[in-house]
Write an enzyme that holds these catalytic residues in place. Structure first.
Site, PDB file in Angstrom:
ATOM      1  N   GLU A 185      43.317  21.995  46.745  1.00 47.48           N
ATOM      2  CA  GLU A 185      42.811  23.275  47.253  1.00 47.48           C
ATOM      3  C   GLU A 185      43.916  24.077  47.955  1.00 47.48           C
ATOM      4  O   GLU A 185      43.698  24.700  48.993  1.00 47.48           O
ATOM      5  CB  GLU A 185      41.625  23.048  48.200  1.00 47.48           C
ATOM      6  CG  GLU A 185      40.408  22.458  47.495  1.00 47.48           C
ATOM      7  CD  GLU A 185      39.184  22.374  48.388  1.00 47.48           C
ATOM      8  OE1 GLU A 185      39.345  22.411  49.623  1.00 47.48           O
ATOM      9  OE2 GLU A 185      38.069  22.289  47.854  1.00 47.48           O
ATOM     10  N   GLU A 256      34.830  19.304  42.072  1.00 44.47           N
ATOM     11  CA  GLU A 256      33.961  19.005  43.211  1.00 44.47           C
ATOM     12  C   GLU A 256      32.676  19.819  43.116  1.00 44.47           C
ATOM     13  O   GLU A 256      32.654  21.007  43.423  1.00 44.47           O
ATOM     14  CB  GLU A 256      34.661  19.310  44.551  1.00 44.47           C
ATOM     15  CG  GLU A 256      35.761  18.345  44.913  1.00 44.47           C
ATOM     16  CD  GLU A 256      36.304  18.576  46.321  1.00 44.47           C
ATOM     17  OE1 GLU A 256      35.602  19.225  47.136  1.00 44.47           O
ATOM     18  OE2 GLU A 256      37.434  18.132  46.600  1.00 44.47           O
TER      19      GLU A 256
END
Length: 744
Positions: A185, A256
């Protein structure tokens, strides 16, 4: 000579046979715009996150088996740098850190592995997975184009990749690892580093590719991931919010899918309805998705001090397999049915691209037609309030509000995301403390024991031991001082008061004003507890104004600063600070007096920690008191026998305050019972429409966590040493050990 030639020929053909046999199960993993391709075969992947350090090796086989039974063909895990290299150059790959064993267990079940090396992971994990020593390397700046950081990051990443190679664990070697992740991320913080961030992304990508793992590398939430790195989605509705990778030659992957949410001390429990999850997954596969990972499929436990800032010991995540290894119903079974329906469509989905047809103002069909005439369809009703009856290919179908129907043959509905057939399981608990009364959400069996736990106490010394104190002029920063060896740091100062001070004569009190960067503090004046304060996940810093009474002459003020996990996210998070930042006393005749730059005496950690009194040998080094009192900074110990059976075990601590737990010398985790969830943070729950953190939140007015997992593998049949360090006081006589826990 003839014998030698014969031996050479035999050896050659033996080598050929071994090579050809290996080749049946090995081959490069490649990809195109449709999917990952393993050994020449396209793969539709349904994955789930299980983090090896958040459970025990004894639990791993059962967790993996339940994941496979639940319809998964892949398991995803991070690699936890600070677990593996807690001290620079000293490595640990044993017990809960045995990554190789974990990956091999997955392989033995015929499943693939998605390995997120990072090595930055966040994951609500202490320091985002970085070891503390990394912070102390001269000139280092985390996660940017910084040579000291890149050197250490590359060293660790290479070590993990080479370890997997030595064990033949990459798919190109016949192993289960089909994809690896570098960074995590990073797109969120990249703008903060400007050009340093952009060049770092390019460097990290090239570094990963040059490791020659022969599997694709991914970067999640990284729109500018350079070729050939695949950029992937993290989120709630990647089927509708993710436009896809930055090249039409890369597959659409969802690393995710947030199945629930993590819990913080002082925060509510968040539940994501399974209908909502199933809707999002079906939409993703309907729109050319090829890989979905449930984060988390089993969340587990933050043992010891491994949790990030204010993160609870439980990392249950409302996952399909709960913290204790039980199937959470109806979530587990409904997703199993969904996964089965998706896999029934897999060959068709992998052989064609979706065509989209409008079926109404908020309804549409996604249809896949294979070259051999096979057909699969997803019928979606995006209206969050109204069901609908619609016509598709001359047939009539009824769709509930906010749902997707899956038709593997374009005719027969085998699954609808809103129709849940699985039933919730009964919550059962057995307690070995007959005096303990549980809340109505639990049931007690008739099993009883003769008596509750027999507790002994040891009082921690206020201010610490003078033998281990050191002095410094001014207030030291907490993290840099303790170096993450303990949560605790004592700040001690002696204040001289003139007997002629007006407040002495009038018996009025002074105000002790404390500023702190975080995370909590307990205040003692002349060895008497005066008050506590703390921050929270969003704002770890705080201030405290306490009315105190001082006597003529010398007064001792002791401040116990307490950490609850190192920072785990954000740009430059290695620069974040904690601990006492200012100390003033208001009300003297001359006004306020600032003690921030005065001479302070410090102690790192607790006396009980230094003597390891939570271990059997260490507990013998102090004198334990048989009496129990509601005191601050008190160690409690008892011995317990392992409950009968093989089911999960939990410690009910709702009668306690704040502290830590050890069983047979192993740290189970932090507890914080008195930090209650605000009454306004909860709401009713509906699966339809966009899910958010407060939409399905519960536990308001209650502690964030009261039950703490005790793995059976930590217990011997009898005589187990249970030790608690209690910071603020509680009633240990009401502690219960619970068994047969189901979806607490």
């Amino acid at each position: 000579m003839a014998n030698s030639e014969a031996a050479i020929i035999v050896g050659f053909w033996l080598w050929v046979c071994i090579y050809m046999t290996k080749g049946l199960n090995a081959g490069e993993v490649t990809y195109d715009g449709t999917s990952l391709i393993v050994n020449g075969t396209r793969k539709l992947l349904i994955s789930g996150s299980i983090h090896y350090p958040r459970s025990t090796p004894q639990m791993w086989p059962g967790l993996i088996d339940k994941a496979k039974e639940g319809g998964l063909n892949c398991v995803q895990t991070y690699v936890f740098w600070n677990m593996h290299e807690p001290e620079q150059g000293k490595f640990n790959f044993e017990g809960r850190s045995d990554l190789v064993k974990f990956v091999k267990l997955i392989h033995s079940r015929g499943m693939y592995v998605s390995l997120r090396i990072g090595p930055y992971i966040e994951a609500e994990w202490n320091f985002g997975g970085f070891p503390y020593w990394l912070r102390e390397i001269p000139g280092i700046i985390f996660r940017t184009d910084n040579e000291p950081f890149k050197r250490e990051m590359q060293r660790f990443t290479e070590m993990i990749a080479n370890m997997m190679k030595r064990e033949n664990l990459f798919a190109s070697q016949g192993g289960p690892i089909i994809v690896a992740q570098i960074e995590n991320e990073y797109g969120i913080v990249e703008p903060s580093f400007r050009e340093g961030g952009r060049s770092y992304v390019r460097w990290a990508a090239n570094m990963a590719i040059e490791l020659n793992t022969n599997v694709p590398w991914i970067m999640c939430k990284q729109p500018d991931a350079p070729n050939p790195i695949i950029n992937t989605c993290n989120g709630l509705y990647c089927g509708d919010t993710f436009d896809g990778p930055n090249s039409n030659k890369k597959p659409k992957m969802w690393t995710e899918n947030w199945i629930g949410w993590f819990q913080v001390f002082g925060g509510a429990k968040h539940h994501r309805p399974v209908e909502n999850i199933a809707y999002a997954v079906a939409r993703f596969y309907a729109k050319n998705g090829t890989f979905v990972n449930y984060y988390m499929y089993h969340g587990g436990t933050n043992f010891g001090r491994s949790g990030g800032p204010f993160i609870t010991a439980s990392y249950d995540y409302d996952a399909p397999i709960d913290e204790y290894g039980n199937e959470r119903e109806p979530k587990w079974s409904h997703l199993k049915d969904l996964n089965t329906a998706i896999m029934r469509c897999s060959q068709t989905l992998l052989s064609a691209r979706a065509e989209t047809f409008s079926l109404g103002s908020s309804q549409e069909a996604h249809v896949y037609r294979g070259h051999s005439g096979q057909c699969a369809a997803f019928l979606s009703n995006m209206n969050p309030t109204s069901g609908v009856t619609l016509n598709f290919q001359n047939m009539t179908y009824s769709l509930p509000a906010w749902s997707v129907s899956i038709l593997p043959d374009c005719k027969t509905v085998v699954f609808n995301t809103a129709n849940v057939n699985a039933q919730s399981k009964t919550h059962n608990l057995t307690s070995n403390n007959p005096q303990r009364k549980l809340k109505s959400s639990y049931f007690l069996s008739n099993k009883e024991v003769e008596k509750g736990f027999y507790w002994e106490t040891f009082k921690e010394k206020i201010g610490g031991s003078e033998d281990t104190q050191f002095d410094n002029k001014g207030l030291l920063e907490h993290i840099n001082t303790t170096k993450d060896t303990t949560d605790y740091l004592w700040y001690n100062i002696r204040v001289d008061v003139d007997e002629n001070e007006p407040f002495i004569r009038s018996n009025s009190s002074l105000v002790l004003a404390i500023g702190s960067h975080g995370y909590a503090v307990h205040v003692f004046v002349n060895d008497h507890f005066s008050g506590s304060a703390h921050g929270n996940k969003s704002n770890p810093g705080f201030s405290l104004n306490l009315h105190i009474s001082l006597r003529p002459g010398k007064n001792d003020i002791s401040l116990l600063s307490v950490m609850v996990g190192l920072p785990d996210s954000g740009a430059y998070f290695e620069r974040k600070t904690a601990g006492i930042s200012s100390v003033m006393i208001q009300g003297f005749k001359g006004g306020s007096r600032d003690y921030s730059q005065e001479l302070w005496a410090y102690q790192i950690g607790l006396v009980g920690e230094k003597q390891n009194i939570f271990t059997k040998n260490g507990s013998r080094t102090v004198n334990w008191n048989p009496s129990i009192s509601d005191q601050h900074l008190t160690w409690y110990k008892t011995t317990i026998d392992a409950p009968e059976g093989d089911g999960p075990i939990s410690l009910d601590l709702r009668s306690m305050g704040k502290g830590q737990i050890w069983i047979n010398g192993e740290s189970v985790g932090r507890y914080w019972i008195i930090f209650l969830v605000p009454l306004g943070d909860c709401s009713t729950c509906d699966y339809r429409g966009s899910w958010n953190l407060k939409k399905c939140a519960t536990n308001c007015g209650q502690p964030s966590q009261t039950l703490y997992h005790i793995p059976r593998s930590l217990l011997q049949p009898t005589g187990n040493l249970l030790v608690l360090f209690e910071e603020v006081g509680g009633e240990p006589s009401k502690i219960s050990l619970l068994t047969d826990l189901k979806n607490y």
